[in-house]
Enzyme design. Structure first.
Site, PDB file in Angstrom:
ATOM      1  N   GLU A  99       0.824  -1.221   0.000  1.00  0.00           N
ATOM      2  CA  GLU A  99       0.000   0.000   0.000  1.00  0.00           C
ATOM      3  C   GLU A  99       0.850   1.261   0.000  1.00  0.00           C
ATOM      4  OE1 GLU A  99      -2.702  -3.227   0.924  1.00  0.00           O
ATOM      5  OE2 GLU A  99      -0.686  -2.701   1.660  1.00  0.00           O
ATOM      6  N   HIS A 127     -10.227  -6.472   8.757  1.00  0.00           N
ATOM      7  CA  HIS A 127     -10.825  -6.109   7.479  1.00  0.00           C
ATOM      8  C   HIS A 127     -12.159  -5.376   7.617  1.00  0.00           C
ATOM      9  CE1 HIS A 127      -8.122  -9.462   6.533  1.00  0.00           C
ATOM     10  NE2 HIS A 127      -8.119  -9.071   5.272  1.00  0.00           N
TER      11      HIS A 127
END
Length: 348
Positions: free
Chosen positions: A79, A148
């Site tokens: 990321e 998540h």
């Protein structure tokens, strides 16, 4: 290819004819991305699995076949690396749409977002902007466990130099992206995963409602409920059930967390004199606290009772379904909070 750009209108309320199509929020965002790529040769999509796999939540499915690898780019699982590449591409003249698979993973790119993208215009004396759009999936309720499932939208709303928008309807999923791409500074779009499969009407043309404008989704006189994103659906359900009890609820959908539309919030509270704030983030230090504070600062003497907040329990979100649902805001908790405010005797 001829470059074309969206032209943002300042019309405050939609004046187009009735919507002529229905699509899911997933389909609406896919159409928005496809239209952006087709309409502007500077737009590129990048992120983990956005190409051949079609995106973890299938939002970008089919775009690689339509536009090719130069416009739809799969990235390594880093990321910090691909958000940094998006920042550089934006500074270099492109209009990147960077997808971070889930909001929890955005923390791995926080340095790039907060220390680079959000600060460049300020640190360059206004010479350099970062016209970057970051899309990420947020929220719980889908048994994806603590790594998540969290709603960190309010964390990013704390950062000057970026905008944070939270679509909650198919129409907003379709049209918010184009306006975000027109912004000369970074825009983060938080898409609640539970909304992807929900269908709704979509305007045939951009209705021209600015991304930073809150909307009253349901009018009422007895109580204001302020919410956004994935909690709009249970809030509207709760409002209908409260109507059966004779409680007339007005529902304000924020649509944007930075900036907040104080005027719409305060106007509604001044009308109903009572307010509940529903936020899937944690209560401590969350966006609900900011909204509550602004209401007290700007409309204290309009209140007939203290603001009440409905937030996610102060725990990492559990995996078992019954525990996850118990931790999240739900219809019953919203109704209980509304009744508490209506029946409050705290203020004369």
């Amino acid at each position: 290819m001829t470059t074309t750009r969206h032209t943002e209108t300042t019309t405050p309320i939609a004046t187009t004819t009735a919507p002529v199509s229905t699509m899911t929020c997933r389909e609406a965002m896919r159409e928005a991305i496809g239209a952006a790529i087709a309409g502007d040769d500077r737009v590129v999509v990048m992120g983990e699995d956005v190409g051949r796999y079609g995106g973890c939540f299938a939002v970008t499915a089919g775009l690689l076949d339509r536009f090719g690898e130069r416009r739809v780019r799969d990235t390594p699982l880093s990321e910090s690396g691909f958000v940094g590449a998006g920042v550089g591409a934006a500074i270099g003249g492109l209009r990147p749409i960077v997808e971070i698979m889930t909001v929890n993973f955005s923390l791995l790119a926080l340095d790039q977002i907060m220390n680079t993208a959000a600060t460049f215009r300020h640190m360059s004396g206004g010479q350099i902007g970062v016209p970057l759009v970051i899309r990420t999936t947020t929220g719980g309720g889908r048994q994806l466990a603590a790594q998540h499932s969290h709603s960190l939208d309010g964390w990013f709303a704390h950062i000057p130099g970026i905008k944070v928008v939270t679509p909650s309807t198919a129409d907003d999923f379709r049209w918010m992206l184009g306006r975000a791409l027109d912004d000369p500074d970074p825009v983060l779009i938080f898409e609640h995963g539970a909304l992807y499969g929900i269908a709704g009407p979509v305007s045939p043309d951009d209705p021209g409602i600015p991304n930073d404008r809150a909307l009253v989704r349901r009018t009422g006189d007895d109580l204001t409920i302020v919410t956004y994103g994935g909690t709009l659906v249970p809030t509207l359900d709760a409002a209908e059930r409260l109507a059966d009890r004779g409680i007339d609820v007005e529902v304000v959908d924020l649509r944007s967390l930075r900036p907040l539309d104080d005027a719409t919030i305060v106007s509604s509270v001044a009308k109903t004199h009572r307010v509940v704030i529903v936020d899937e983030g944690w209560r401590s230090g969350g966006i609900s606290a900011e909204i509550s504070s602004r209401i007290v600062e700007q409309a204290f003497f309009e209140l007939d009772a203290p603001p009440v907040r409905v937030c996610t329990a102060e725990v990492p979100l559990p995996y078992p379904s019954h525990l996850e649902q118990a931790a999240l805001p739900n219809v019953d908790r919203i109704i209980a909070a509304a009744v508490e405010v209506i029946e409050s005797d705290d203020l004369p």
